[in-house]
Design a protein around this motif. Sequence first.
Motif, PDB file in Angstrom:
ATOM      1  N   LYS A 143       0.835  -1.223   0.098  1.00  0.00           N
ATOM      2  CA  LYS A 143       0.109  -0.165  -0.151  1.00  0.00           C
ATOM      3  C   LYS A 143       0.762   1.304   0.064  1.00  0.00           C
ATOM      4  CE  LYS A 143      -4.247  -1.572  -0.568  1.00  0.00           C
ATOM      5  NZ  LYS A 143      -4.417  -1.311  -1.850  1.00  0.00           N
ATOM      6  N   LYS A 144       1.932   1.296   0.678  1.00  0.00           N
ATOM      7  CA  LYS A 144       2.952   2.386   0.531  1.00  0.00           C
ATOM      8  C   LYS A 144       3.945   2.446  -0.715  1.00  0.00           C
ATOM      9  CE  LYS A 144       2.820   2.885   5.836  1.00  0.00           C
ATOM     10  NZ  LYS A 144       3.593   2.855   6.859  1.00  0.00           N
ATOM     11  N   VAL A 145       3.635   1.701  -1.522  1.00  0.00           N
ATOM     12  CA  VAL A 145       4.598   1.463  -2.661  1.00  0.00           C
ATOM     13  C   VAL A 145       4.239   2.922  -3.653  1.00  0.00           C
ATOM     14  CG1 VAL A 145       5.211   0.262  -4.874  1.00  0.00           C
ATOM     15  CG2 VAL A 145       5.120  -1.239  -2.718  1.00  0.00           C
ATOM     16  N   LYS A 146       5.349   3.475  -3.972  1.00  0.00           N
ATOM     17  CA  LYS A 146       4.887   4.650  -4.894  1.00  0.00           C
ATOM     18  C   LYS A 146       5.730   4.227  -6.323  1.00  0.00           C
ATOM     19  CE  LYS A 146       5.053   7.605  -0.774  1.00  0.00           C
ATOM     20  NZ  LYS A 146       5.986   7.801   0.084  1.00  0.00           N
ATOM     21  N   ILE A 147       5.433   5.459  -6.933  1.00  0.00           N
ATOM     22  CA  ILE A 147       6.196   5.458  -8.393  1.00  0.00           C
ATOM     23  C   ILE A 147       7.648   5.633  -8.134  1.00  0.00           C
ATOM     24  CG2 ILE A 147       6.598   6.815 -10.589  1.00  0.00           C
ATOM     25  CD1 ILE A 147       3.498   7.515 -10.558  1.00  0.00           C
ATOM     26  N   ASN A 148       8.519   4.724  -8.767  1.00  0.00           N
ATOM     27  CA  ASN A 148      10.023   4.736  -8.678  1.00  0.00           C
ATOM     28  C   ASN A 148      10.402   3.831  -7.637  1.00  0.00           C
ATOM     29  OD1 ASN A 148      10.493   6.280 -11.056  1.00  0.00           O
ATOM     30  ND2 ASN A 148      10.410   8.290  -9.841  1.00  0.00           N
ATOM     31  N   SER A 149       9.545   3.258  -6.981  1.00  0.00           N
ATOM     32  CA  SER A 149       9.856   2.236  -5.754  1.00  0.00           C
ATOM     33  C   SER A 149      10.743   1.134  -6.457  1.00  0.00           C
ATOM     34  CB  SER A 149       8.638   1.731  -5.094  1.00  0.00           C
ATOM     35  OG  SER A 149       8.124   2.763  -4.161  1.00  0.00           O
ATOM     36  N   ILE A 150      11.308   0.491  -5.884  1.00  0.00           N
ATOM     37  CA  ILE A 150      12.135  -0.774  -6.462  1.00  0.00           C
ATOM     38  C   ILE A 150      11.684  -2.122  -5.894  1.00  0.00           C
ATOM     39  CG2 ILE A 150      14.507  -1.736  -6.790  1.00  0.00           C
ATOM     40  CD1 ILE A 150      14.046   0.956  -8.361  1.00  0.00           C
ATOM     41  N   LEU A 151      11.145  -2.947  -6.651  1.00  0.00           N
ATOM     42  CA  LEU A 151      10.890  -4.194  -6.230  1.00  0.00           C
ATOM     43  C   LEU A 151      11.734  -5.263  -6.728  1.00  0.00           C
ATOM     44  CD1 LEU A 151       7.137  -3.875  -7.434  1.00  0.00           C
ATOM     45  CD2 LEU A 151       8.131  -3.286  -5.029  1.00  0.00           C
ATOM     46  N   GLU A 152      11.549  -6.372  -6.530  1.00  0.00           N
ATOM     47  CA  GLU A 152      12.456  -7.757  -6.896  1.00  0.00           C
ATOM     48  C   GLU A 152      11.361  -8.899  -7.155  1.00  0.00           C
ATOM     49  OE1 GLU A 152      16.708  -7.552  -4.255  1.00  0.00           O
ATOM     50  OE2 GLU A 152      15.003  -8.624  -3.571  1.00  0.00           O
ATOM     51  N   ILE A 153      11.685  -9.549  -8.236  1.00  0.00           N
ATOM     52  CA  ILE A 153      11.073 -10.845  -8.644  1.00  0.00           C
ATOM     53  C   ILE A 153      12.091 -11.944  -8.227  1.00  0.00           C
ATOM     54  CG2 ILE A 153       9.980 -12.324 -10.191  1.00  0.00           C
ATOM     55  CD1 ILE A 153       9.208  -9.868 -12.092  1.00  0.00           C
ATOM     56  N   TYR A 154      11.822 -12.783  -7.390  1.00  0.00           N
ATOM     57  CA  TYR A 154      12.486 -13.779  -6.875  1.00  0.00           C
ATOM     58  C   TYR A 154      11.706 -15.149  -6.954  1.00  0.00           C
ATOM     59  CZ  TYR A 154       9.959 -13.854  -2.317  1.00  0.00           C
ATOM     60  OH  TYR A 154       9.016 -13.899  -1.608  1.00  0.00           O
ATOM     61  N   SER A 155      12.781 -16.122  -6.632  1.00  0.00           N
ATOM     62  CA  SER A 155      12.662 -17.451  -6.534  1.00  0.00           C
ATOM     63  C   SER A 155      13.076 -17.847  -5.101  1.00  0.00           C
ATOM     64  CB  SER A 155      13.311 -18.260  -7.539  1.00  0.00           C
ATOM     65  OG  SER A 155      13.008 -19.680  -7.383  1.00  0.00           O
ATOM     66  N   GLU A 156      12.270 -18.429  -4.487  1.00  0.00           N
ATOM     67  CA  GLU A 156      12.718 -18.787  -2.942  1.00  0.00           C
ATOM     68  C   GLU A 156      13.705 -20.026  -2.918  1.00  0.00           C
ATOM     69  OE1 GLU A 156      10.762 -20.620   1.074  1.00  0.00           O
ATOM     70  OE2 GLU A 156       9.936 -18.515   0.209  1.00  0.00           O
ATOM     71  N   GLY A 157      14.862 -19.838  -2.527  1.00  0.00           N
ATOM     72  CA  GLY A 157      15.884 -20.826  -2.549  1.00  0.00           C
ATOM     73  C   GLY A 157      15.783 -21.582  -1.164  1.00  0.00           C
TER      74      GLY A 157
END
Length: 163
Positions: free
Chosen positions: A22-36
Amino acid sequence: MNKVIKIIDAYNILISRDEDFKKVKINSILEIYSEGPEISYENKSYGTLDLVKAELRVKEVFPKMLLCENNKYTKVKVSVPIDDNNLALKKNKNLFPDNISKLMGYPLFKNNFNNTLPKTKTEEVEKIVPLKIDETQIDKNINLNESLTIKLGDPVRLKEDYK
Protein backbone atom coordinates in the motif's frame (compact mmCIF):
# COMPACT_ATOMS: atom_id res chain seq x y z
CA MET A 1 2.05 -12.27 -1.03
CA ASN A 2 2.46 -10.05 -4.10
CA LYS A 3 3.20 -11.72 -7.41
CA VAL A 4 3.52 -11.33 -11.16
CA ILE A 5 -0.06 -11.24 -12.54
CA LYS A 6 0.48 -10.22 -16.18
CA ILE A 7 3.42 -10.07 -18.56
CA ILE A 8 2.64 -7.33 -21.08
CA ASP A 9 5.89 -7.41 -23.06
CA ALA A 10 9.65 -7.61 -22.46
CA TYR A 11 9.56 -4.15 -20.84
CA ASN A 12 6.26 -3.99 -18.90
CA ILE A 13 4.89 -6.29 -16.23
CA LEU A 14 1.96 -6.10 -13.79
CA ILE A 15 2.40 -6.94 -10.11
CA SER A 16 -0.45 -7.56 -7.66
CA ARG A 17 -0.83 -4.97 -4.90
CA ASP A 18 -2.06 -6.12 -1.49
CA GLU A 19 -1.83 -4.46 1.93
CA ASP A 20 1.96 -5.06 2.08
CA PHE A 21 2.39 -2.83 -0.99
CA LYS A 22 0.00 0.00 0.00
CA LYS A 23 2.92 2.38 0.60
CA VAL A 24 4.64 1.55 -2.70
CA LYS A 25 4.99 4.64 -4.92
CA ILE A 26 6.16 5.46 -8.42
CA ASN A 27 9.93 4.75 -8.69
CA SER A 28 9.88 2.25 -5.80
CA ILE A 29 12.18 -0.71 -6.45
CA LEU A 30 10.80 -4.27 -6.31
CA GLU A 31 12.36 -7.70 -6.86
CA ILE A 32 10.94 -10.74 -8.60
CA TYR A 33 12.53 -13.70 -6.89
CA SER A 34 12.56 -17.45 -6.52
CA GLU A 35 12.74 -18.76 -2.97
CA GLY A 36 15.90 -20.76 -2.50
CA PRO A 37 16.99 -23.41 -0.04
CA GLU A 38 17.26 -22.70 3.67
CA ILE A 39 20.84 -22.15 4.76
CA SER A 40 21.95 -23.45 8.13
CA TYR A 41 25.30 -23.93 9.77
CA GLU A 42 26.02 -25.47 13.18
CA ASN A 43 22.26 -25.82 13.86
CA LYS A 44 21.62 -22.12 13.22
CA SER A 45 19.33 -21.01 10.37
CA TYR A 46 20.39 -18.02 8.29
CA GLY A 47 17.26 -17.87 6.13
CA THR A 48 16.79 -18.78 2.48
CA LEU A 49 19.20 -18.13 -0.36
CA ASP A 50 16.76 -16.54 -2.78
CA LEU A 51 17.50 -16.02 -6.45
CA VAL A 52 16.59 -12.53 -7.67
CA LYS A 53 15.23 -12.87 -11.20
CA ALA A 54 14.75 -9.16 -11.87
CA GLU A 55 14.79 -5.75 -10.25
CA LEU A 56 11.77 -3.64 -11.19
CA ARG A 57 10.95 0.06 -11.06
CA VAL A 58 7.31 1.02 -10.46
CA LYS A 59 5.98 3.14 -13.37
CA GLU A 60 2.31 3.44 -12.40
CA VAL A 61 0.33 2.69 -9.24
CA PHE A 62 -3.24 1.35 -9.42
CA PRO A 63 -5.51 0.36 -6.51
CA LYS A 64 -4.89 -3.39 -6.92
CA MET A 65 -1.82 -3.59 -9.14
CA LEU A 66 1.48 -1.95 -10.12
CA LEU A 67 2.83 -1.38 -13.64
CA CYS A 68 6.58 -2.00 -13.54
CA GLU A 69 9.58 -2.04 -15.86
CA ASN A 70 13.06 -3.50 -15.65
CA ASN A 71 15.38 -1.38 -13.51
CA LYS A 72 18.52 -2.76 -15.15
CA TYR A 73 20.13 -0.84 -17.99
CA THR A 74 22.90 -1.86 -20.32
CA LYS A 75 25.31 -0.02 -22.57
CA VAL A 76 24.81 -0.64 -26.25
CA LYS A 77 26.99 0.18 -29.22
CA VAL A 78 25.51 2.42 -31.85
CA SER A 79 26.80 2.51 -35.42
CA VAL A 80 27.48 6.01 -36.70
CA PRO A 81 27.58 6.35 -40.49
CA ILE A 82 30.78 7.71 -42.02
CA ASP A 83 30.31 11.19 -43.45
CA ASP A 84 29.89 11.08 -47.25
CA ASN A 85 32.23 14.06 -47.54
CA ASN A 86 35.05 12.05 -45.96
CA LEU A 87 35.24 14.38 -42.99
CA ALA A 88 38.00 12.29 -41.43
CA LEU A 89 40.07 12.52 -44.60
CA LYS A 90 39.52 16.27 -44.90
CA LYS A 91 40.65 16.82 -41.32
CA ASN A 92 43.87 14.95 -42.09
CA LYS A 93 44.33 16.41 -45.57
CA ASN A 94 47.56 18.07 -44.53
CA LEU A 95 49.07 14.59 -44.05
CA PHE A 96 48.83 13.95 -47.80
CA PRO A 97 50.52 15.72 -50.69
CA ASP A 98 48.20 17.84 -52.86
CA ASN A 99 48.04 15.35 -55.74
CA ILE A 100 46.98 12.49 -53.37
CA SER A 101 44.37 14.74 -51.76
CA LYS A 102 42.80 15.19 -55.20
CA LEU A 103 42.69 11.40 -55.63
CA MET A 104 40.57 11.08 -52.50
CA GLY A 105 37.52 11.97 -54.57
CA TYR A 106 37.95 8.91 -56.82
CA PRO A 107 35.93 5.81 -55.78
CA LEU A 108 38.88 3.40 -56.11
CA PHE A 109 41.06 5.47 -53.76
CA LYS A 110 38.19 6.05 -51.31
CA ASN A 111 37.39 2.33 -51.12
CA ASN A 112 41.01 1.28 -50.66
CA PHE A 113 41.71 3.97 -48.08
CA ASN A 114 38.48 3.36 -46.14
CA ASN A 115 39.23 -0.38 -46.01
CA THR A 116 42.38 0.42 -44.02
CA LEU A 117 40.40 2.25 -41.33
CA PRO A 118 39.59 0.18 -38.22
CA LYS A 119 36.08 -1.32 -38.35
CA THR A 120 35.79 -2.38 -34.70
CA LYS A 121 36.97 -1.15 -31.35
CA THR A 122 38.11 -3.48 -28.57
CA GLU A 123 36.88 -2.57 -25.11
CA GLU A 124 38.24 -3.78 -21.80
CA VAL A 125 35.64 -5.40 -19.50
CA GLU A 126 35.91 -6.40 -15.87
CA LYS A 127 35.69 -10.05 -14.91
CA ILE A 128 35.23 -11.45 -11.41
CA VAL A 129 38.27 -13.29 -10.09
CA PRO A 130 37.34 -16.70 -8.61
CA LEU A 131 37.78 -17.26 -4.87
CA LYS A 132 40.43 -19.67 -3.60
CA ILE A 133 38.23 -22.34 -2.03
CA ASP A 134 38.33 -25.93 -0.86
CA GLU A 135 36.30 -27.54 -3.66
CA THR A 136 35.46 -30.58 -1.49
CA GLN A 137 33.30 -28.30 0.66
CA ILE A 138 31.09 -27.00 -2.17
CA ASP A 139 27.38 -27.64 -1.46
CA LYS A 140 26.12 -29.35 -4.63
CA ASN A 141 22.45 -28.80 -3.58
CA ILE A 142 22.62 -25.05 -4.16
CA ASN A 143 22.19 -23.94 -7.76
CA LEU A 144 22.66 -20.19 -8.29
CA ASN A 145 22.27 -20.70 -12.04
CA GLU A 146 18.58 -21.61 -11.77
CA SER A 147 16.44 -20.20 -14.56
CA LEU A 148 16.00 -16.43 -14.40
CA THR A 149 12.94 -16.62 -16.66
CA ILE A 150 10.04 -14.68 -15.18
CA LYS A 151 6.72 -16.54 -14.99
CA LEU A 152 3.18 -15.70 -13.89
CA GLY A 153 2.84 -16.25 -10.16
CA ASP A 154 6.49 -15.51 -9.34
CA PRO A 155 6.69 -13.84 -5.91
CA VAL A 156 7.59 -10.12 -5.65
CA ARG A 157 8.93 -8.17 -2.69
CA LEU A 158 10.10 -4.64 -1.92
CA LYS A 159 13.86 -4.46 -2.42
CA GLU A 160 15.84 -4.07 0.77
CA ASP A 161 18.98 -1.98 0.81
CA TYR A 162 21.71 -3.93 2.60
CA LYS A 163 24.45 -1.37 1.96
